[in-house]
Each structure stands twice: as C-alpha cells, then as structure tokens.
Design a protein around this motif. Structure first.
Motif, PDB file in Angstrom:
ATOM      1  N   PRO A 245       8.203   2.060   9.721  1.00 24.65           N
ATOM      2  CA  PRO A 245       7.888   2.355   8.312  1.00 24.65           C
ATOM      3  C   PRO A 245       8.597   1.422   7.339  1.00 24.65           C
ATOM      4  CG  PRO A 245       8.364   4.378   9.517  1.00 24.65           C
ATOM      5  CD  PRO A 245       8.722   3.244  10.426  1.00 24.65           C
ATOM      6  N   ALA A 246       9.838   1.049   7.645  1.00 23.41           N
ATOM      7  CA  ALA A 246      10.574   0.142   6.759  1.00 23.41           C
ATOM      8  C   ALA A 246       9.949  -1.245   6.777  1.00 23.41           C
ATOM      9  CB  ALA A 246      12.037   0.067   7.188  1.00 23.41           C
ATOM     10  N   MET A 247       9.513  -1.695   7.958  1.00 28.17           N
ATOM     11  CA  MET A 247       8.927  -3.023   8.083  1.00 28.17           C
ATOM     12  C   MET A 247       7.563  -3.093   7.396  1.00 28.17           C
ATOM     13  SD  MET A 247      10.029  -3.722  12.051  1.00 28.17           S
ATOM     14  CE  MET A 247       9.454  -5.417  12.108  1.00 28.17           C
ATOM     15  N   LEU A 248       6.821  -1.985   7.441  1.00 25.17           N
ATOM     16  CA  LEU A 248       5.487  -1.965   6.847  1.00 25.17           C
ATOM     17  C   LEU A 248       5.517  -1.577   5.368  1.00 25.17           C
ATOM     18  CD1 LEU A 248       3.550  -0.191   9.762  1.00 25.17           C
ATOM     19  CD2 LEU A 248       3.605  -2.636   9.246  1.00 25.17           C
ATOM     20  N   GLY A 249       6.508  -0.770   4.984  1.00 21.99           N
ATOM     21  CA  GLY A 249       6.543  -0.249   3.621  1.00 21.99           C
ATOM     22  C   GLY A 249       7.172  -1.163   2.601  1.00 21.99           C
ATOM     23  N   GLY A 250       7.920  -2.169   3.058  1.00 20.95           N
ATOM     24  CA  GLY A 250       8.500  -3.151   2.153  1.00 20.95           C
ATOM     25  C   GLY A 250       9.600  -2.580   1.269  1.00 20.95           C
ATOM     26  N   GLN A 251       9.817  -3.237   0.127  1.00 18.44           N
ATOM     27  CA  GLN A 251      10.926  -2.910  -0.755  1.00 18.44           C
ATOM     28  C   GLN A 251      10.812  -1.500  -1.329  1.00 18.44           C
ATOM     29  OE1 GLN A 251      13.562  -4.772  -1.047  1.00 18.44           O
ATOM     30  NE2 GLN A 251      14.618  -3.493  -2.542  1.00 18.44           N
ATOM     31  N   ALA A 252       9.591  -1.051  -1.609  1.00 19.01           N
ATOM     32  CA  ALA A 252       9.399   0.295  -2.168  1.00 19.01           C
ATOM     33  C   ALA A 252       9.916   1.354  -1.193  1.00 19.01           C
ATOM     34  CB  ALA A 252       7.929   0.528  -2.490  1.00 19.01           C
ATOM     35  N   TYR A 253       9.625   1.162   0.090  1.00 19.93           N
ATOM     36  CA  TYR A 253      10.106   2.117   1.096  1.00 19.93           C
ATOM     37  C   TYR A 253      11.633   2.066   1.186  1.00 19.93           C
ATOM     38  CZ  TYR A 253      10.966   4.401   5.554  1.00 19.93           C
ATOM     39  OH  TYR A 253      11.448   5.246   6.531  1.00 19.93           O
ATOM     40  N   VAL A 254      12.176   0.840   1.196  1.00 21.43           N
ATOM     41  CA  VAL A 254      13.631   0.679   1.310  1.00 21.43           C
ATOM     42  C   VAL A 254      14.335   1.421   0.179  1.00 21.43           C
ATOM     43  CG1 VAL A 254      15.502  -1.000   1.166  1.00 21.43           C
ATOM     44  CG2 VAL A 254      13.501  -1.497   2.576  1.00 21.43           C
ATOM     45  N   GLU A 255      13.884   1.236  -1.046  1.00 24.88           N
ATOM     46  CA  GLU A 255      14.526   1.880  -2.196  1.00 24.88           C
ATOM     47  C   GLU A 255      14.399   3.396  -2.139  1.00 24.88           C
ATOM     48  OE1 GLU A 255      12.965   0.122  -5.717  1.00 24.88           O
ATOM     49  OE2 GLU A 255      13.862  -1.852  -5.334  1.00 24.88           O
TER      50      GLU A 255
END
Length: 581
Positions: A245-255
């Motif tokens: 999910p982190a790899m696919l979701g990008g910066q929005a997921y990380v934040e």
C-alpha cells in the motif's frame, strides 16, 4: 587496473589477524582480516562485492621475513568514489531551488535579516539569503558553530561531537550545499551496505549489500532478499506485502500513516513482530532515538521511500573531520564573503515587540540590542518556545508547537588502549537495547585516524531514563553492551581492552520527537507575524528531523523571505517613518 573496491598486486609477509593499512595518500586505504575457521587471508574492502574474493593461505605468511626496506604489506586501494547523484530528480529539484537565490533579481535595497541560531538551519538560511543579495546577521549563543552538529576539542587535541553524523545519498539539499561550497571531497563515502550486529551471535554481523549494477528499487530488493540471517523468506514476503500500500499509495498514503506507531502499523499490515524486532528497532533508534512503539510510521516510510526510490539513497558517507571546521566554517566563510555576519557568544534572551505585535528587536543576554528588517528563529523548537512573547502564545500557529518536544540523546566517545579488530570502516547498527548506532572513528574518519588505538563513537538511545545519570554510569552501561559486540576484545571490567579516556555529550532536547500526530503541528517557515520566520528541522519540510531537514528548512525560510520582499521593504520603510516622527 580497476581500483574501486579491488586489490592490486601486493606482497604479503607476517601473520595478520585484521590490520588497517594506509597508503601515504590519505585517500587510499584497504584492510585485511583472517578468515574465521580457516587459514586464509581475505581482502575486506569490498572485493567480494565486486564479484570475487582474494584469499591467500596463512601458512604462506608465517615466519616470512620481509626483504630489507620492503613494507610487510603493500596494498593500493581507493576509497569509494562519490556516487552519481546529479541526475536524480531530488538533486535537480534541490539544485534548482539553490540557483533561484543566485540567479534571481537583485534587491533594490538588501534586507537586514537577524537570525538566532548557527546550526545547520540558521547557517543555511543565512547562506541562501546572502546568495540572494541580502545581509544576514547570525547570532549563536555558544562559542561553537553547528548546533546539533557541534563538536569540541579536548586538552589532548581530540574531538568529541554532539552526535554521530551520517550523510546519505538521499540528502539532495545537503549534497548540493557541499557542491556549492566546493567541499565535496570532504565526504568519505563507504561501501553501499547496511551492517547489523547479531545479538544472538555475539561478535558477528549481518549485511545488506546493495549491488552497484542494479537500479533502484531492485538494488534494495536484492539486498533484502540476499540476506538470509535476519529474516526468513516467509517474513520477507509478509513484509513486502505489508509495504505494497505504501509503494502504490505514494506520498498521500505515507502522510496518512502519521497517526500510527511503527509497531501498530506493522501489526495492522500483518507483518510479523520479529520483523520489527530484527530490523525496525534499530532503524527507529537510528532515525529518531526512540523505539518503534513510540515512533510515527510516517518517519519510517519516508526513509524507506527515499532509500528504495533512489539508487544511492541509502549509501552513506562520513565527514572527514569535525563538523564545525569541516562543514560549518565553509558556510560562514561564504556568508561573510557576501557581506553577512556570524557572531558567536551572542545569546538571544528576549524578543521585544512593537505595539502592533511585530518584532522590534532581539535583546541579547549581554544587554545589546540587535535590530533588523526581518527576524528568524533557527533554534531547536524547545528554545523557541522559551523565547515566545506572551502576546503570541494564543496564536494557533504557535500554540500547536506545544506538541513538538525534543528527544533526549547521549553521544559517547571511548578511546581504547589498542586497535579493536571486530569492526568495519562503516556505520554499524548495534541492535543493543541501550545503544543505537556506532562507528570506530579511528578508521572511518581521516582526521580521527589512529593506527594504534580505536575510538568508538556511540549513540546511546533511547536516553530518557539515562539523561540524568552520571557520565561514569553511562560509560559502565555502554561497556556492558560493548562486551557483547566485542566478546574477544572488550570486557565490562576492562580486563581486556582498557579505556584511556572518554567523553559523554548529553543533549536533553535534541531533534523533535516524531511521535504520532505531530505532522499537523509542524509550522511553515512563514509565521503569521509579519517579518518573523522560523527555520529548523521541526518546521514543515519533507525530510523530518535530520541534517537534510535542517538545511532544507533554511532554504525554504530564505525562499519565503525573498518572496515577501516587497511587503518587508514596505514594512521597514513604514517603521523608519514612525521612528522619525
């Protein structure tokens, strides 16, 4: 002859366990050690990484006398070269921001900018403002530059530092800064590896080696898959699936993961607890000096994102000497060459206000008053909170700062009476309950090099329960842990290696503690008070609490000031009119 990570023709004589041999040119070095369980001498400096391993039977070396005038070992190696960083997106973005200060329109009237704090954030702010044609005055409370990278020289001429500082390839603004100052050669790049101690096998280490021939993220994936000592294949698979999910979701997921601790996130993603124990306790302590049950998962994901997306992102370098002279002094020289000023022993005691709530001047502890057109606080967040005028404390921008608190950390330096053998020319993750990372600085750093004695620099973390202890208690506890890392060479009672001296540096409030839900509290560099700005790694920037974050915060602060130039000039003119009346 390819000399990058390889060994040239050589002559061997004598019996060798592990020795460090330095060419007269300090840029060249190599080491060898006796292979455990066999009578072979192995090249240590990355020969296996290059696709082969040089071995020579030890029996060939015994009882051999060197020819008259010949060196017992003649090896010509070269330190790892600076990686190719200039073509990465992050480096180019950082370079573009730097060039905007140098190449932008010159100010009609330079702004006098008063900056409290000569750490990396304050010096960065001043450097880029000077590049833009303005006149910064930096006020440092102590007699040493650097803030959280400060260092001191003892009576023997040896340096001891605030922390063990590592410069990553994924630090684009820091790498640009070195280039802009013409000091790229002051970084000593190490082989692209991460090396972890094995607590269940005292004295042994496990490595993650990133192959040069593979691009990101495949070099990182290969390093993880190749290591079979720390994680099992099922654990690797479950961890990889958890990261999807982190790899696919990008910066929005990380934040969005800021609200979870590392431990909570791992369990929610179905990642086995052993993955956290084996890898992320060490990583959490290295990133923020706290354990994964406290650290925000956003911090880990940002680091992994940089390390996996950039080929050389996780490649490490040591500074070739003490930070105040080898890094901070060149910044100061640059600032002063453009008309700026840097004052030491100039502690800001109070922020005095005008009737309209804007800054009137900074009052120093000496009683002197420093006035300017613009004011910047570039101190740690805890010091900023002490300086805040009462009139500002109910403003939401400043009120949110209460959530941000510096984390305590202790840096320990121990000089031994001998050269320790069970070490590397690299940063080492101790995986100790009391220690974070450590390095033998007599090997990793040119200025600290000593062919006869080791100096270990160790980060003691988490330190909250130890910050009030005596130096002797901290060193005693450190020696207990070192006895596990060096079982054949160090004993807690010093019956083996003896301590010649030590220095303990305590920082009760270091970088801000990156616990969950801190992200919304981090302020932008431009405050709601006209003419007042902030710089520091705790301010809003994407590299969190790090040297890179501090440098970037300074650039963003300088950018905000230059963007506000017309407003700030008009405000200064209005004040001059009011004073004249």
């Amino acid at each position: 002859m390819n000399i990058i990570g390889s060994v040239s023709p050589m002559k061997l004589s004598g019996t060798i366990q592990r020795r460090y041999w330095w060419h007269p040119n300090p840029d060249k070095k190599c080491s060898f050690h006796k292979c455990s369980g066999s009578n072979k001498l192995e090249s240590f400096r990355n020969s296996e990484f290059m696709g082969f391993k040089m071995k020579a039977p030890i029996w060939l070396l015994k009882d051999k006398k060197p020819r008259h005038g010949a060196s017992p070992l003649q090896v010509f190696c070269k330190d790892f070269p600076r990686p190719e960083l200039e073509n990465t997106v992050s480096f180019l973005e950082a370079a573009q921001l730097s060039s905007s200060f140098r190449n932008g329109p010159r100010p009609r009237k330079p702004l006098k900018v008063v900056i409290a704090g000569a750490g990396l954030a304050g010096l960065s702010t001043a450097k880029y403002l000077a590049d833009a044609g303005h006149k910064p005055i930096v006020l440092e409370a102590r007699d040493v530059l650097g803030g959280k990278v400060a260092a001191w020289k003892d009576n023997d001429g040896d340096w001891y530092e605030t922390g063990l500082h590592i410069f990553f390839g994924a630090y684009p603004n820091m790498q640009n800064l070195f280039g802009e100052l013409g000091i790229n050669d002051r970084l000593q790049w190490k082989e692209h590896s991460m090396i972890f101690a094995m607590p269940n096998k005292p004295g042994e280490f496990s490595r993650f080696d990133f192959p040069e021939i593979l691009p990101a993220p495949f070099n990182g994936i290969f390093a993880i898959l190749r290591n079979s000592e720390m994680l099992t294949w099922p654990e690797k698979v479950r961890f990889a699936l958890g990261l999807l999910p982190a790899m696919l979701g990008g910066q929005a997921y990380v934040e969005a993961q800021d609200g979870l601790t590392v431990t909570e996130w791992m369990r929610r993603q179905g990642v086995p607890d052993r993955v956290t124990d084996e890898v992320f306790i060490a990583m959490s302590k290295a990133l923020n000096f706290i354990n994964p049950d406290e650290l925000s998962m956003q911090c880990i994901l940002i680091a992994l994102n940089r390390f996996l997306q950039e080929k050389h992102g996780s490649k490490m370098a040591f500074l070739d000497g003490n930070p105040p002279e080898r890094l901070c002094k060149p910044i100061v020289d640059h600032i002063e060459s453009l008309g700026g000023e840097v004052w030491v022993n100039s502690r800001t005691q109070k922020i005095e206000l005008n009737p309209d709530g804007t800054v009137k001047h900074f009052l120093l502890s000496s009683g002197n008053i420093i006035s300017g057109d613009v004011y910047v606080i570039a101190t740690p967040v805890d010091i900023l909170k002490l300086l805040l005028p009462q009139e500002w404390k109910d403003i939401l921008y400043f009120k949110k700062l209460e959530k941000l608190v510096g984390v305590p950390v202790i840096n320990v330096h121990i000089w031994f009476d001998r050269k320790l053998k069970n070490t590397y020319d690299h940063l080492l993750f101790s995986r100790s309950p009391l220690l974070s990372v450590y390095a033998d600085m007599s090997v990793t750093c040119k200025e600290y090099y000593d062919p006869d004695r080791s100096m270990l620099e160790l980060v003691f973390a988490p330190a909250e329960q130890w910050i009030s202890c005596s130096d002797q208690e901290i060193v005693d506890a450190t020696m207990q842990e070192l006895a596990k890392l060096f079982p054949d060479e160090i004993a807690a009672d010093q019956s083996k290696a003896k301590i010649l001296k030590y220095h303990v540096v305590k920082t009760p409030r270091s970088v801000y503690k990156t616990v969950p839900d801190c992200e919304p509290c981090r302020p932008l560099q431009r405050s709601p008070v006209k003419g007042f700005y902030l710089a520091g790694d705790y301010t809003k920037q994407k590299y969190l609490a790090s040297m890179e974050g501090a440098v970037l915060s300074g650039k963003l602060c300088a950018q905000a000031i230059t963007q506000d130039y017309d407003v700030l000039v008009a405000q200064a003119a209005q004040r001059e009119v009011q004073v004249s009346i």
